[in-house]
Design an enzyme around this catalytic site. Sequence first.
Site, PDB file in Angstrom:
ATOM      1  CB  CYS A 161      -0.909   0.020   1.228  1.00 33.05           C
ATOM      2  SG  CYS A 161      -2.035  -1.377   1.345  1.00 33.05           S
ATOM      3  CB  CYS A 218     -24.508  39.910  -5.849  1.00 33.60           C
ATOM      4  SG  CYS A 218     -22.753  40.324  -5.887  1.00 33.60           S
ATOM      5  CB  CYS A 248     -20.876  38.118  -2.431  1.00 31.18           C
ATOM      6  SG  CYS A 248     -21.408  39.819  -2.576  1.00 31.18           S
ATOM      7  CG  ASP A 267     -32.494  -6.730  -9.003  1.00 32.08           C
ATOM      8  OD1 ASP A 267     -32.184  -7.729  -9.656  1.00 32.08           O
ATOM      9  OD2 ASP A 267     -32.703  -6.740  -7.781  1.00 32.08           O
ATOM     10  CG  ASP A 315     -30.517  -4.993  -3.581  1.00 34.54           C
ATOM     11  OD1 ASP A 315     -29.452  -4.585  -4.066  1.00 34.54           O
ATOM     12  OD2 ASP A 315     -30.723  -6.185  -3.306  1.00 34.54           O
ATOM     13  CG  ASP A 373     -28.849  -5.112  -8.249  1.00 36.49           C
ATOM     14  OD1 ASP A 373     -28.654  -6.168  -8.851  1.00 36.49           O
ATOM     15  OD2 ASP A 373     -29.880  -4.872  -7.602  1.00 36.49           O
TER      16      ASP A 373
END
Length: 804
Positions: free
Chosen positions: A20, A85, A88, A497, A693, A697
Amino acid sequence: METNNKILTIPLEDVHSEHCALIVDDALNKTDGVLSHKVELNNQLAKIEVDSKQFKLGQLTKNIRDLGYNVTTVKKSYPVEGMTCASCAVSVESILSFEEGVISSAVNYANATATVEYVPGLGHPENFKKAIQSIGYDLIIAESENQEDEIQERQNEHYLQLKKRTIAAALFTLPVFLIGMFFMNMPFANEIMWVLATPVLFWFGKNFFINAWKQAKHRKANMDTLVALSTGIAYVFSVFNTLNQEFWHSRGLHAHVYFEAATVVITFILLGKVLEERAKGNTASAIKKLMGLQPKTVTRLTKEGQQEEVKISAVTLGDVLLAKPGEKIAVDGKVISGSSFVDESMISGEPVAVSKNAGDEVFAGTINQKGSLQYSAEKVGSETLLSQIIQMVQNAQGSKAPVQKLVDKIAGIFVPIVLLISIVTLIVWIIFGGENGLTHGLLAMVTVLVIACPCALGLATPTAIMVGVGKGAEKGILIKDAESLERAQKVDTVIFDKTGTITEGKPSVAASLWKEENAFLTAVLFAIEKQSEHPLAEAVVANYSGISTVTVSDFESITGFGVKAKVEGKTYFVGNKRLLDSHQVAIDNYFTNFIANHSQLAHTLLYFSDSEQVLAILAVADKIKETSIEAVRQLKEQGIEVIMLTGDNEQTAASVAKTVGVSRYKAGVLPEDKLSFVKALQSEGKTVAMVGDGVNDSAALAQANVSIAMGKGSDIAMDVAHMTIISSDLLKVSQAILLSRQTVATIKQNLFWAFIYNIIGIPIAAGVLYPINGFLLNPMIAGAAMAMSSVSVVSNSLRLKFRK
């Protein structure tokens, strides 16, 4: 010799091995400005030496994230005070983005918040506050238990003060206007107008001048700069003419004064701000409603059974709480005793009250009806479903749609361009305007400064997003961010699904056929399925609950096929036909008729076998949702192709597809097949929405252009999806796409009118019509038009709330 080198400590996540660390090293090597670095695994951090002129923290973070790791960051939203505005907002965002430790910043002018992602230890909110204060604004970083109430109180106070200043300015302006327009030849007319105009500009309108000066000190400009310059020039010119009338008379000219123009402009702009603030408050009504669902106090039961009323913040996990008839549920929990019906409409969008009994879940903010309920606290504070919804809606309302990036760039250069145009206007009038060139030039210059409005541009997108996201939340549709809302309107293909999406997702065993049923084999099936997390396994467990169990070993879940395990040294399989085929387990003719009959009924067949033969087949039925047929019909009416994907067999898939009206489907697909299918559609140029769900998936959801998770209760897949349908009602899918189309149409309308207003208004203010028909726009009318442009944009966004 001065050096730009700095030593920074970057906290990391999930960097647990030398491998890593090498990957993170690679990311550091790719980042410009990193001179040297060392990754410390034990402390989960990277120490780096950087050239501060070349190094960008945001780029480093992106490089690390692209390789699958992360930098520890904090992402928080802070209220911003003093913005007037869109320019800003651009200024505040720019200042924040250059603060040390900040990875990204986004400022939303419509709801006056700044969202900052920063690295803890490098970035400090106190420093952000100082930086913002230095350019004339303020960042509210202090948190308290009643922070939302305090912010609301401050906003209400600001609105009331603004309203009082506007009324007072109008009272002083009215006589100035009447004298300037109708009684200009009365004795001491100019002097009276001067006296009355002075407090309008420098007391009731003092904030325009104060803010313009603060901006000028930092070489910046915003709408306050335009207002201060235009009214200030008109005022100074009028004072000069009042004191030196002979200067003009000696040249054969009349000494015009424009006190009435200056005061009317200030009053109209103040009025516009009042209307704008009120309208902006209405765009946040959805979030206020959600916050209003949170009760302040709750009845807690002591160990002795006594009732005590405590603040909601005092509730801890495991506390037993009492919901009396008509009271709101205080936190997420589970009913211990009692029965009642609970109105969950403000969270799920479903109007029908839900029956609650012992063991059922209840959610914060829902309303208990007739009965009393005792429930244990399982999620409190920010962990409750309601708190998560509020946070998600706030984040979405504060996020920026892609189109907003272009608008921000325009707003950032808008004011300097207008200043340049006004100066050019004055010069052109002086050169080509004849004997009245100077007076007409000053008038045109003032009018250009007054009519130009970056506010309408700045409000066009965020107000529509706020209303759209809020309306979605009210309907039980949670939208992750503005980009998702904008993208959904392009969807031309929706993939469903089957299990848990088109169907209820709560299958039950409709029938079973055993080769030779006995207590041991039933116990084996029960024990294996009890370890599985598949919905079909839950149906089997529920069907055979209460029987004795056996010890299972070597349990293995085979995605898309089923499970296998050992009991007393013997291998057993539970799954679909492909599982049997892959292990060469034959199906006896004994089961032929059972398979044929239940396949025709679209039941899912679950095979239970050992390594030699099928022992039993169970037919599992999953009821189609009542709204699925209508949902598919509505999507087709919108011109959207609907496709169904399922891991189920061909017969079941065909039967369900025919029932709900889906003409294109694919059966027997694995999770990776769904991913490939989405990619294939996208390669054809389709914009795909995947509805699932959010767990099984997940790969397909991540690949889809728009992912929509179906979920109920506290397990909804907020992190996975761009949108979440809380109630799992498929009708909400077509509503979500329609809402996206309506919101994007509103944004386009707002931007069109904001651009057209400035494109047409500025040239007319400069006097392009004067050579044609002698028309020169009055600054007073320009001030009214400028004020109403912002109000009209916000009002157009609010129309979304009332559209079907």
